[in-house]
Design a protein around this motif. Structure first.
Motif, PDB file in Angstrom:
ATOM      1  N   ASP A  64      30.913  35.839  36.597  1.00 33.03           N
ATOM      2  CA  ASP A  64      32.918  35.360  36.064  1.00 33.03           C
ATOM      3  C   ASP A  64      33.880  35.280  36.958  1.00 33.03           C
ATOM      4  O   ASP A  64      34.783  36.041  36.347  1.00 33.03           O
ATOM      5  N   MET A  65      33.961  35.850  38.331  1.00 29.44           N
ATOM      6  CA  MET A  65      34.648  35.862  39.230  1.00 29.44           C
ATOM      7  C   MET A  65      34.745  34.357  40.759  1.00 29.44           C
ATOM      8  O   MET A  65      33.728  34.038  40.676  1.00 29.44           O
TER       9      MET A  65
ATOM     10  N   GLU B  23      38.570  28.306  36.654  1.00 27.23           N
ATOM     11  CA  GLU B  23      40.256  29.745  36.645  1.00 27.23           C
ATOM     12  C   GLU B  23      40.147  30.029  36.763  1.00 27.23           C
ATOM     13  O   GLU B  23      39.536  31.390  38.136  1.00 27.23           O
ATOM     14  N   PRO B  24      41.484  31.598  37.548  1.00 24.59           N
ATOM     15  CA  PRO B  24      42.226  32.366  37.929  1.00 24.59           C
ATOM     16  C   PRO B  24      41.394  33.080  37.128  1.00 24.59           C
ATOM     17  O   PRO B  24      40.407  33.735  35.977  1.00 24.59           O
ATOM     18  N   PRO B  25      41.383  34.846  37.727  1.00 27.32           N
ATOM     19  CA  PRO B  25      41.391  35.940  37.048  1.00 27.32           C
ATOM     20  C   PRO B  25      41.301  35.821  35.470  1.00 27.32           C
ATOM     21  O   PRO B  25      42.480  35.640  35.008  1.00 27.32           O
ATOM     22  N   LEU B  26      40.193  36.511  34.834  1.00 29.43           N
ATOM     23  CA  LEU B  26      40.870  37.043  33.578  1.00 29.43           C
ATOM     24  C   LEU B  26      40.054  38.063  33.890  1.00 29.43           C
ATOM     25  O   LEU B  26      39.430  38.796  33.487  1.00 29.43           O
TER      26      LEU B  26
ATOM     27  N   ALA C 266      44.048  34.292  46.665  1.00 31.72           N
ATOM     28  CA  ALA C 266      44.831  33.689  46.000  1.00 31.72           C
ATOM     29  C   ALA C 266      44.378  34.739  44.542  1.00 31.72           C
ATOM     30  O   ALA C 266      45.103  34.622  43.819  1.00 31.72           O
ATOM     31  N   ASP C 267      42.889  35.696  44.342  1.00 28.17           N
ATOM     32  CA  ASP C 267      42.572  36.532  43.642  1.00 28.17           C
ATOM     33  C   ASP C 267      44.021  37.759  43.341  1.00 28.17           C
ATOM     34  O   ASP C 267      44.548  37.687  42.420  1.00 28.17           O
ATOM     35  N   ARG C 268      44.052  38.064  44.772  1.00 26.63           N
ATOM     36  CA  ARG C 268      45.001  39.092  44.343  1.00 26.63           C
ATOM     37  C   ARG C 268      46.321  38.785  43.998  1.00 26.63           C
ATOM     38  O   ARG C 268      46.664  39.474  44.015  1.00 26.63           O
TER      39      ARG C 268
ATOM     40  N   ARG D 202      45.458  29.286  29.423  1.00 26.43           N
ATOM     41  CA  ARG D 202      46.745  29.770  29.539  1.00 26.43           C
ATOM     42  C   ARG D 202      46.881  31.100  28.094  1.00 26.43           C
ATOM     43  O   ARG D 202      47.533  31.901  28.646  1.00 26.43           O
ATOM     44  N   ALA D 203      46.302  30.921  27.336  1.00 22.88           N
ATOM     45  CA  ALA D 203      46.573  32.205  26.070  1.00 22.88           C
ATOM     46  C   ALA D 203      46.790  33.605  26.963  1.00 22.88           C
ATOM     47  O   ALA D 203      46.523  34.677  26.704  1.00 22.88           O
ATOM     48  N   GLU D 204      45.283  33.272  27.661  1.00 22.68           N
ATOM     49  CA  GLU D 204      44.828  35.144  28.435  1.00 22.68           C
ATOM     50  C   GLU D 204      45.705  34.847  29.667  1.00 22.68           C
ATOM     51  O   GLU D 204      45.789  36.301  29.555  1.00 22.68           O
ATOM     52  N   HIS D 205      46.157  33.877  29.851  1.00 27.38           N
ATOM     53  CA  HIS D 205      47.298  34.454  31.245  1.00 27.38           C
ATOM     54  C   HIS D 205      48.670  34.915  30.727  1.00 27.38           C
ATOM     55  O   HIS D 205      48.626  36.038  30.574  1.00 27.38           O
ATOM     56  N   ASP D 206      48.740  34.495  29.337  1.00 26.88           N
ATOM     57  CA  ASP D 206      50.704  34.738  28.385  1.00 26.88           C
ATOM     58  C   ASP D 206      49.770  36.227  28.684  1.00 26.88           C
ATOM     59  O   ASP D 206      51.124  36.833  28.268  1.00 26.88           O
TER      60      ASP D 206
END
Ligand SMILES: [Zn+2]
Length: 256
Positions: A161-162, A167-170, A218-220, A244-248
């Motif tokens: 999951d990288m 998906e953006p970094p989680l 992008a991840d950096r 979105r919730a993870e991001h917030d």
């Protein structure tokens, strides 16, 4: 399954664009399966396809202890299923929690394999699978005991999951230093990037070397943006509610 590089096959599933990777041994008869997914029908179909190609599953690897990367079915046999020492320990500790999450996300999914992975020796950097040389790149980003695999002769990085395009970094917000852990993992991928010609994310599209470099950047950028709360990451556009919730939650934690 699509052969993305010599002896490396990838299947992509409807659920969260999840990928399953199969690495064929140098003898063409053995294979290693990474993060088999997702539904019982899909995994059983995969098992049938491997058999029809004359391949026997002689090893497996779980990249990290989240339920969708710990799935298994009897149809795949009883080859050793490895994870990093930290990953295996965590998988066992959170087996019930993972089963609940699995059932909540995908009712009817086979949860019988969630706690059954064998720990690699701590700090090991080569998978104990004799059929082909595979490097283990352990880090602590996203989940404790997470590891990517590098199929050395093919230059294929199986990232878990990288390095996803969808998906953006989680970040692992339960960790002591989630931001630092993620930055460290990105630095590790940067250090091996010249050896990589293909990246296979756990969710999303396979990318070439240039795409890997683009995703690293992008991840950096995303990581830095957590501190300002002003991310323009395209992976957030139209993102699912949970993403979105993870991001917030990450912004709330790291905004300075
Ligand atoms: Zn995960």
């Amino acid at each position: 399954m699509i052969e993305v590089a010599p002896g490396v096959l990838v299947a992509t599933h409807a659920f969260c664009a999840t990928t399953t990777t199969v690495v064929v041994g140098a003898d063409g008869r053995e294979c290693l399966i990474v993060d088999p997914g997702v539904t019982s029908v899909e995994i059983d179909t995969l098992a049938t396809e491997l058999a029809s190609r004359g391949l026997t599953v002689t090893g497996a690897f779980s990249t990290h202890p989240h339920w969708d990367h710990l799935l298994w079915r009897p149809s795949l046999g009883d080859a050793p299923r490895w994870a990093t020492a930290h990953g295996a320990q965590r998988a066992e500790a959170v087996e019930d929690e993972n089963a609940r999450k699995a059932e909540g996300s995908l009712p009817g999914v086979d949860t019988s394999g969630l706690g059954r992975v064998s720990p690699l020796a701590p700090g090991v950097t080569v998978l104990p699978w004799a059929a082909r040389s595979i490097r283990v790149l352990e880090h602590r980003a996203h989940a404790v005991g997470h590891a990517a695999l590098l199929v050395e002769d093919a230059g294929v990085l199986v990232a878990g999951d990288m390095l996803s395009d969808v998906e953006p970094p989680l970040l692992d917000l339960d960790a002591t230093d989630p931001w630092g852990d993620y930055a460290e993992a990105i630095a590790m991928f940067t250090a091996v990037a010249r050896e990589v010609s293909l990246v296979v994310p756990g969710h999303g599209e396979v990318g070439d070397h240039d795409e890997l470099v683009r995703r690293i950047m992008a991840d950096r950028l995303y990581l830095d943006s957590l501190r300002t709360g002003a991310s323009t990451d395209p992976r957030l556009v139209g993102a699912a509610d949970w993403l979105r919730a993870e991001h917030d939650a990450a912004v709330a934690r790291f905004r300075t």
